[in-house]
Design a protein around this motif. Structure first.
Motif, PDB file in Angstrom:
ATOM      1  N   TRP A 231       0.845  -1.206   0.000  1.00  0.00           N
ATOM      2  CA  TRP A 231       0.000   0.000   0.000  1.00  0.00           C
ATOM      3  C   TRP A 231       0.876   1.249   0.000  1.00  0.00           C
ATOM      4  O   TRP A 231       0.649   2.182  -0.781  1.00  0.00           O
ATOM      5  CB  TRP A 231      -0.910  -0.008   1.224  1.00  0.00           C
ATOM      6  N   GLY A 234       2.512   2.632  -3.252  1.00  0.00           N
ATOM      7  CA  GLY A 234       1.700   3.337  -4.235  1.00  0.00           C
ATOM      8  C   GLY A 234       1.574   4.828  -4.001  1.00  0.00           C
ATOM      9  O   GLY A 234       1.090   5.563  -4.881  1.00  0.00           O
ATOM     10  N   MET A 309       1.863  -3.762 -11.352  1.00  0.00           N
ATOM     11  CA  MET A 309       2.204  -2.566 -10.577  1.00  0.00           C
ATOM     12  C   MET A 309       3.643  -2.155 -10.822  1.00  0.00           C
ATOM     13  O   MET A 309       3.951  -0.966 -10.972  1.00  0.00           O
ATOM     14  CB  MET A 309       1.954  -2.836  -9.091  1.00  0.00           C
ATOM     15  N   MET A 367      -0.383   0.642 -12.950  1.00  0.00           N
ATOM     16  CA  MET A 367      -0.188   0.600 -11.514  1.00  0.00           C
ATOM     17  C   MET A 367      -1.500   0.666 -10.734  1.00  0.00           C
ATOM     18  O   MET A 367      -1.735  -0.137  -9.825  1.00  0.00           O
ATOM     19  CB  MET A 367       0.747   1.746 -11.094  1.00  0.00           C
ATOM     20  N   SER A 368      -2.366   1.633 -11.050  1.00  0.00           N
ATOM     21  CA  SER A 368      -3.565   1.839 -10.239  1.00  0.00           C
ATOM     22  C   SER A 368      -4.523   0.654 -10.316  1.00  0.00           C
ATOM     23  O   SER A 368      -5.079   0.229  -9.302  1.00  0.00           O
ATOM     24  CB  SER A 368      -4.277   3.130 -10.664  1.00  0.00           C
ATOM     25  N   HIS A 371      -3.058  -2.128  -8.414  1.00  0.00           N
ATOM     26  CA  HIS A 371      -3.251  -1.856  -6.983  1.00  0.00           C
ATOM     27  C   HIS A 371      -4.654  -2.276  -6.540  1.00  0.00           C
ATOM     28  O   HIS A 371      -4.826  -2.889  -5.483  1.00  0.00           O
ATOM     29  CB  HIS A 371      -3.036  -0.361  -6.727  1.00  0.00           C
ATOM     30  N   PHE A 391      -6.988   1.835  -0.945  1.00  0.00           N
ATOM     31  CA  PHE A 391      -6.561   2.303  -2.266  1.00  0.00           C
ATOM     32  C   PHE A 391      -6.777   3.808  -2.398  1.00  0.00           C
ATOM     33  O   PHE A 391      -5.880   4.551  -2.827  1.00  0.00           O
ATOM     34  CB  PHE A 391      -7.345   1.548  -3.347  1.00  0.00           C
ATOM     35  N   TYR A 450       9.738  -1.292  -3.500  1.00  0.00           N
ATOM     36  CA  TYR A 450       8.601  -2.102  -3.927  1.00  0.00           C
ATOM     37  C   TYR A 450       9.047  -3.495  -4.347  1.00  0.00           C
ATOM     38  O   TYR A 450       8.402  -4.501  -4.001  1.00  0.00           O
ATOM     39  CB  TYR A 450       7.862  -1.420  -5.080  1.00  0.00           C
TER      40      TYR A 450
END
Length: 483
Positions: A231, A234, A309, A367-368, A371, A391, A450
């Protein structure tokens, strides 16, 4: 939305329009500002209720344990984000045009009417929904496990995890899709599932959950804790993305935005390129990349959400790197035309900014959505709405981090003459490229972080019950989306 629309329509709810030639316009009074802020606050509260739940609720409509169902949740996430992107694209084009050329009453009234019809459609479709009954507050369960583990902190761990307390009947409402199995990590939390004499536990009765918890409930807390580092990774991508609405916007305002002699692109509409590239990438990913990648990886979704991601992080790094070089080019043209100390538009096409906008859109598509998939897939099934809230919280924290970063850069880049990298009055005198490259370096460090977190991440093990073999009472264990 109703109160916001009324504040734009009714004259006594807003200040009078500025008269032509006036340098100072009448400001809104306290009451008018109060209505505006109250409307925005209500909008924020409404979004806080809708956004986390609509994603989880939509995905819950797909029962992947049913072999007769062919649609997968990962595909839903792609098209959910696609539709959301289309709506944003309409907002920054059609609605902005209406607001500028027709009026704010219609500009705000149209989405208000659309919201009203969406509520009717939502209620009308209620009989068709697959509803999962609520099973109590997930936060209460997390707190109960924490309290029980703390109370038993001095106990020695049992030699065999099979001795830990399990109660399938008690956990049934929160484990419809499958029961979480014991993992070897964070053993101190396992103590919440050790049965001791002080628990006054009687067979066939529900225990005092503030003293004794099941393995499934302990694993719920472990799952949430394991998701924390992913988390956090991001956040910085959103910090980089946020610059499109601040400094990239200032860059656009200083450049030649004319398409024809009489029409120029509004600086705020440059995000059209971000939305367009994001939508194109989502469609390409779903229709072309997934079928091709699945032939090599063997995964139905093409690549895992962790890989997806990671790709997004890499592209975001290139977005801010390119932005720095474009800023150098912009200032070079300004210097060549003697406009460094001027506020006049620089004779360089605004389309020089298109690459950075498009790269941010592509990064978001990878990525989003990755996620979103990660949170939904790895969260305990009874906590998926809460996971979706994480998120959106990452997006919020990322924007606040952007503000903090700008403040720190203002402070530490300040010169004795009052100059700094990010001047308020004239961007030509600053060092915006240094700021972009600072974000690039931070993103490189974030990518390394990451990759370490993704390498160390433990997927939740879950015992699933397949409907196809339900009559035989067989069940299987799978490591959720293990790659």
């Amino acid at each position: 939305m109703i109160s916001l629309t009324l504040s734009a329509i009714l004259p006594h709810l807003r200040p009078p329009p500025c008269k032509l030639g006036e340098q100072v316009c009448q400001e809104a009074d306290t009451g008018q500002l109060a209505i505006l802020y109250a409307s925005l606050l209500l909008g924020a509260l409404g979004s806080g209720g809708i956004r986390p739940c609509v994603v989880a609720f939509g995905a819950d409509q797909f029962d992947e344990s049913d072999p007769k169902q062919t649609t997968k949740t990962w595909r839903y996430f792609n098209w959910y984000y696609f539709v959301m992107g289309v709506s944003i694209l309409v907002a920054v084009t059609v609605l902005v045009y209406i607001q500028d050329n027709i009026g704010w009453g219609w500009g705000l009234g149209i989405p208000t009417i659309a919201m009203f019809f969406s509520i009717i459609a939502f209620i009308g479709g209620y009989p068709l929904y697959r509803n999962l009954d609520p099973a109590g507050s997930p936060f209460t369960r997390l707190l109960q496990v924490s309290v029980a583990a703390f109370r038993k902190r001095k106990l020695a761990m049992v030699s065999d995890p099979e001795l830990l307390y399990q109660n399938d009947e008690l956990d049934a409402p929160i484990s419809i899709g499958g029961k979480l199995l014991h993992t070897i990590h964070m053993k101190f939390l396992d103590k919440a599932a050790i049965v001791v004499e002080e628990d006054n536990f009687k067979q066939g009765q529900a225990p005092n959950l503030w003293r004794l918890n099941t393995v499934h409930r302990v694993e719920e807390l472990k799952s949430i804790i394991r998701m924390g580092p992913i988390w956090a990774a991001g956040i910085l991508l959103i910090t980089a993305y946020a610059q499109q609405n601040t400094f990239s916007l200032q860059q656009a305002k200083s450049m030649d935005r004319h398409l024809t002699k009489s029409f120029q692109i509004p600086a705020g509409s440059m995000s059209v390129f971000t939305m367009t590239s994001m939508l194109t990438t989502i469609a390409f990913y779903d229709r072309i990349l997934v079928p091709v990648a699945s032939k090599f990886t063997g995964l139905e979704r093409g690549i895992s959400f962790l890989h997806r991601m990671g790709i997004g992080f890499v592209i975001s790094i290139f977005a801010t790197l390119v932005a720095g070089f474009v800023e150098i080019k912009r200032k070079h043209v300004a210097s060549a035309h003697g406009l460094i100390n001027s506020q006049q538009p620089i004779p360089i096409p605004v389309f020089w900014l298109v690459p950075q906008y498009c790269l941010h859109g592509i990064a978001e598509a990878f990525m989003s959505i990755g996620h979103l998939e990660f949170f939904y897939d790895q969260a305990p099934e009874s906590m998926r709405s809460s996971a979706m809230a994480l998120f959106w919280t990452a997006i919020s924290v990322g924007n606040y981090a952007s503000t903090l970063l700008v403040t720190l850069v203002h402070k530490f880049s300040a010169g004795s003459d009052g100059s700094n990298w990010l001047p308020d009055d004239n961007l030509n005198k600053g060092k915006l490229e240094y700021f972009y490259w600072l974000i690039t370096l931070l993103q490189v460090a974030n990518l390394i972080y990451y990759l370490f977190c993704a390498k160390m991440y433990t997927f939740k093990p879950i015992q699933v019950h397949n409907k196809e073999i339900s009559d035989s009472k067989e069940s299987g264990v799978e490591l959720a989306n293990k790659v």
